[in-house]
Write a protein that holds these residues in place. Sequence first.
Motif, PDB file in Angstrom:
ATOM      1  N   SER A  40       0.881  -1.156   0.000  1.00 55.46           N
ATOM      2  CA  SER A  40       0.000   0.000   0.000  1.00 55.46           C
ATOM      3  C   SER A  40       0.922   1.209   0.000  1.00 55.46           C
ATOM      4  O   SER A  40       1.648   1.443   0.970  1.00 55.46           O
ATOM      5  CB  SER A  40      -0.897   0.003   1.237  1.00 55.46           C
ATOM      6  OG  SER A  40      -1.709   1.164   1.238  1.00 55.46           O
ATOM      7  N   THR A  41       0.913   1.951  -1.084  1.00 60.47           N
ATOM      8  CA  THR A  41       1.841   3.069  -1.207  1.00 60.47           C
ATOM      9  C   THR A  41       1.216   4.161  -2.061  1.00 60.47           C
ATOM     10  O   THR A  41       0.250   3.922  -2.784  1.00 60.47           O
ATOM     11  CB  THR A  41       3.198   2.599  -1.789  1.00 60.47           C
ATOM     12  OG1 THR A  41       4.162   3.636  -1.676  1.00 60.47           O
ATOM     13  CG2 THR A  41       3.073   2.134  -3.229  1.00 60.47           C
ATOM     14  N   THR A  42       1.775   5.344  -1.974  1.00 57.07           N
ATOM     15  CA  THR A  42       1.257   6.496  -2.704  1.00 57.07           C
ATOM     16  C   THR A  42       2.240   6.890  -3.795  1.00 57.07           C
ATOM     17  O   THR A  42       3.406   7.172  -3.519  1.00 57.07           O
ATOM     18  CB  THR A  42       1.036   7.688  -1.753  1.00 57.07           C
ATOM     19  OG1 THR A  42       0.123   7.289  -0.726  1.00 57.07           O
ATOM     20  CG2 THR A  42       0.453   8.877  -2.503  1.00 57.07           C
ATOM     21  N   VAL A  43       1.749   6.903  -5.036  1.00 56.61           N
ATOM     22  CA  VAL A  43       2.562   7.279  -6.192  1.00 56.61           C
ATOM     23  C   VAL A  43       2.411   8.788  -6.400  1.00 56.61           C
ATOM     24  O   VAL A  43       1.304   9.291  -6.548  1.00 56.61           O
ATOM     25  CB  VAL A  43       2.116   6.517  -7.458  1.00 56.61           C
ATOM     26  CG1 VAL A  43       3.065   6.800  -8.615  1.00 56.61           C
ATOM     27  CG2 VAL A  43       2.028   5.014  -7.184  1.00 56.61           C
ATOM     28  N   GLY A  44       3.528   9.487  -6.388  1.00 53.08           N
ATOM     29  CA  GLY A  44       3.504  10.937  -6.489  1.00 53.08           C
ATOM     30  C   GLY A  44       2.947  11.436  -7.813  1.00 53.08           C
ATOM     31  O   GLY A  44       3.043  10.776  -8.848  1.00 53.08           O
ATOM     32  N   ALA A  45       2.368  12.624  -7.786  1.00 53.52           N
ATOM     33  CA  ALA A  45       1.786  13.243  -8.984  1.00 53.52           C
ATOM     34  C   ALA A  45       2.862  13.538 -10.022  1.00 53.52           C
ATOM     35  O   ALA A  45       4.056  13.611  -9.709  1.00 53.52           O
ATOM     36  CB  ALA A  45       1.090  14.546  -8.588  1.00 53.52           C
ATOM     37  N   VAL A  46       2.416  13.705 -11.275  1.00 56.87           N
ATOM     38  CA  VAL A  46       3.247  14.158 -12.401  1.00 56.87           C
ATOM     39  C   VAL A  46       4.528  13.340 -12.524  1.00 56.87           C
ATOM     40  O   VAL A  46       5.630  13.805 -12.225  1.00 56.87           O
ATOM     41  CB  VAL A  46       3.567  15.672 -12.297  1.00 56.87           C
ATOM     42  CG1 VAL A  46       4.214  16.167 -13.579  1.00 56.87           C
ATOM     43  CG2 VAL A  46       2.320  16.482 -12.003  1.00 56.87           C
ATOM     44  N   ASN A  47       4.375  12.082 -12.951  1.00 53.72           N
ATOM     45  CA  ASN A  47       5.497  11.170 -13.196  1.00 53.72           C
ATOM     46  C   ASN A  47       6.214  10.750 -11.914  1.00 53.72           C
ATOM     47  O   ASN A  47       7.379  10.342 -11.950  1.00 53.72           O
ATOM     48  CB  ASN A  47       6.495  11.769 -14.190  1.00 53.72           C
ATOM     49  CG  ASN A  47       7.280  10.702 -14.928  1.00 53.72           C
ATOM     50  OD1 ASN A  47       6.752   9.641 -15.243  1.00 53.72           O
ATOM     51  ND2 ASN A  47       8.533  10.974 -15.202  1.00 53.72           N
ATOM     52  N   GLY A  48       5.530  10.845 -10.782  1.00 56.26           N
ATOM     53  CA  GLY A  48       6.113  10.419  -9.511  1.00 56.26           C
ATOM     54  C   GLY A  48       6.257   8.914  -9.431  1.00 56.26           C
ATOM     55  O   GLY A  48       5.630   8.171 -10.199  1.00 56.26           O
ATOM     56  N   SER A  49       7.090   8.451  -8.512  1.00 55.47           N
ATOM     57  CA  SER A  49       7.317   7.020  -8.305  1.00 55.47           C
ATOM     58  C   SER A  49       7.055   6.639  -6.859  1.00 55.47           C
ATOM     59  O   SER A  49       7.094   7.477  -5.962  1.00 55.47           O
ATOM     60  CB  SER A  49       8.763   6.648  -8.653  1.00 55.47           C
ATOM     61  OG  SER A  49       8.966   6.626 -10.038  1.00 55.47           O
ATOM     62  N   ALA A  50       6.830   5.351  -6.636  1.00 49.76           N
ATOM     63  CA  ALA A  50       6.729   4.781  -5.304  1.00 49.76           C
ATOM     64  C   ALA A  50       7.217   3.337  -5.394  1.00 49.76           C
ATOM     65  O   ALA A  50       7.237   2.746  -6.487  1.00 49.76           O
ATOM     66  CB  ALA A  50       5.293   4.827  -4.797  1.00 49.76           C
ATOM     67  N   TYR A  51       7.608   2.781  -4.252  1.00 48.12           N
ATOM     68  CA  TYR A  51       8.196   1.444  -4.213  1.00 48.12           C
ATOM     69  C   TYR A  51       7.578   0.604  -3.108  1.00 48.12           C
ATOM     70  O   TYR A  51       7.114   1.121  -2.100  1.00 48.12           O
ATOM     71  CB  TYR A  51       9.702   1.540  -3.955  1.00 48.12           C
ATOM     72  CG  TYR A  51      10.467   2.250  -5.036  1.00 48.12           C
ATOM     73  CD1 TYR A  51      11.018   1.550  -6.096  1.00 48.12           C
ATOM     74  CD2 TYR A  51      10.623   3.631  -5.003  1.00 48.12           C
ATOM     75  CE1 TYR A  51      11.723   2.208  -7.097  1.00 48.12           C
ATOM     76  CE2 TYR A  51      11.328   4.292  -5.995  1.00 48.12           C
ATOM     77  CZ  TYR A  51      11.877   3.575  -7.033  1.00 48.12           C
ATOM     78  OH  TYR A  51      12.564   4.225  -8.025  1.00 48.12           O
ATOM     79  N   THR A  52       7.627  -0.721  -3.309  1.00 52.74           N
ATOM     80  CA  THR A  52       7.245  -1.663  -2.262  1.00 52.74           C
ATOM     81  C   THR A  52       8.455  -1.967  -1.387  1.00 52.74           C
ATOM     82  O   THR A  52       9.575  -1.534  -1.672  1.00 52.74           O
ATOM     83  CB  THR A  52       6.766  -2.993  -2.873  1.00 52.74           C
ATOM     84  OG1 THR A  52       7.859  -3.599  -3.582  1.00 52.74           O
ATOM     85  CG2 THR A  52       5.580  -2.790  -3.805  1.00 52.74           C
ATOM     86  N   ASP A  53       8.241  -2.760  -0.347  1.00 49.83           N
ATOM     87  CA  ASP A  53       9.344  -3.338   0.413  1.00 49.83           C
ATOM     88  C   ASP A  53      10.094  -4.333  -0.478  1.00 49.83           C
ATOM     89  O   ASP A  53       9.588  -4.780  -1.517  1.00 49.83           O
ATOM     90  CB  ASP A  53       8.818  -4.076   1.645  1.00 49.83           C
ATOM     91  CG  ASP A  53       8.309  -3.130   2.733  1.00 49.83           C
ATOM     92  OD1 ASP A  53       8.660  -1.934   2.692  1.00 49.83           O
ATOM     93  OD2 ASP A  53       7.572  -3.601   3.608  1.00 49.83           O
ATOM     94  N   TYR A  54      11.283  -4.716  -0.032  1.00 53.49           N
ATOM     95  CA  TYR A  54      12.128  -5.649  -0.791  1.00 53.49           C
ATOM     96  C   TYR A  54      11.685  -7.099  -0.620  1.00 53.49           C
ATOM     97  O   TYR A  54      11.097  -7.465   0.400  1.00 53.49           O
ATOM     98  CB  TYR A  54      13.576  -5.543  -0.322  1.00 53.49           C
ATOM     99  CG  TYR A  54      14.231  -4.225  -0.614  1.00 53.49           C
ATOM    100  CD1 TYR A  54      14.513  -3.845  -1.925  1.00 53.49           C
ATOM    101  CD2 TYR A  54      14.577  -3.357   0.407  1.00 53.49           C
ATOM    102  CE1 TYR A  54      15.121  -2.621  -2.193  1.00 53.49           C
ATOM    103  CE2 TYR A  54      15.195  -2.142   0.155  1.00 53.49           C
ATOM    104  CZ  TYR A  54      15.456  -1.778  -1.157  1.00 53.49           C
ATOM    105  OH  TYR A  54      16.058  -0.581  -1.424  1.00 53.49           O
ATOM    106  N   GLN A  55      12.002  -7.919  -1.635  1.00 56.45           N
ATOM    107  CA  GLN A  55      11.902  -9.365  -1.560  1.00 56.45           C
ATOM    108  C   GLN A  55      13.219  -9.953  -2.072  1.00 56.45           C
ATOM    109  O   GLN A  55      13.961  -9.292  -2.793  1.00 56.45           O
ATOM    110  CB  GLN A  55      10.755  -9.905  -2.418  1.00 56.45           C
ATOM    111  CG  GLN A  55       9.383  -9.562  -1.915  1.00 56.45           C
ATOM    112  CD  GLN A  55       8.282 -10.271  -2.693  1.00 56.45           C
ATOM    113  OE1 GLN A  55       8.536 -11.103  -3.553  1.00 56.45           O
ATOM    114  NE2 GLN A  55       7.052  -9.927  -2.370  1.00 56.45           N
TER     115      GLN A  55
END
Length: 108
Positions: free
Chosen positions: A13-28
Amino acid sequence: MGVHAGTDFKDYSTTVGAVNGSAYTDYQVKDTSKADGYLDSYNVGGNYKVDARMTASTGTGSWVRIDDNMGYFIPNSITSGNSTTRMQFSNDVTTPVNVQVTGKWASN
């Protein structure tokens, strides 16, 4: 937070930033080299769509367009044993707002 085995599904559950923003999950930890990952998308907020790919220090994957309540195979070139494997989400340059994404994924 922490590193999970790649064959186990991990919620995100994460928030992707506006205008070409990125977000990431935890690692596996990647279990099998170059095996497709799997992403089960529960919700992409506000009737938007975002792109998702698997990324790590030993490779990356192709962007896949995701939407609500859909499952996706995530192709990638990541080698087994990599503990920096995670999903990256990206908004379009035309998306003016932050977008919440939820679901689960496994790097395999």
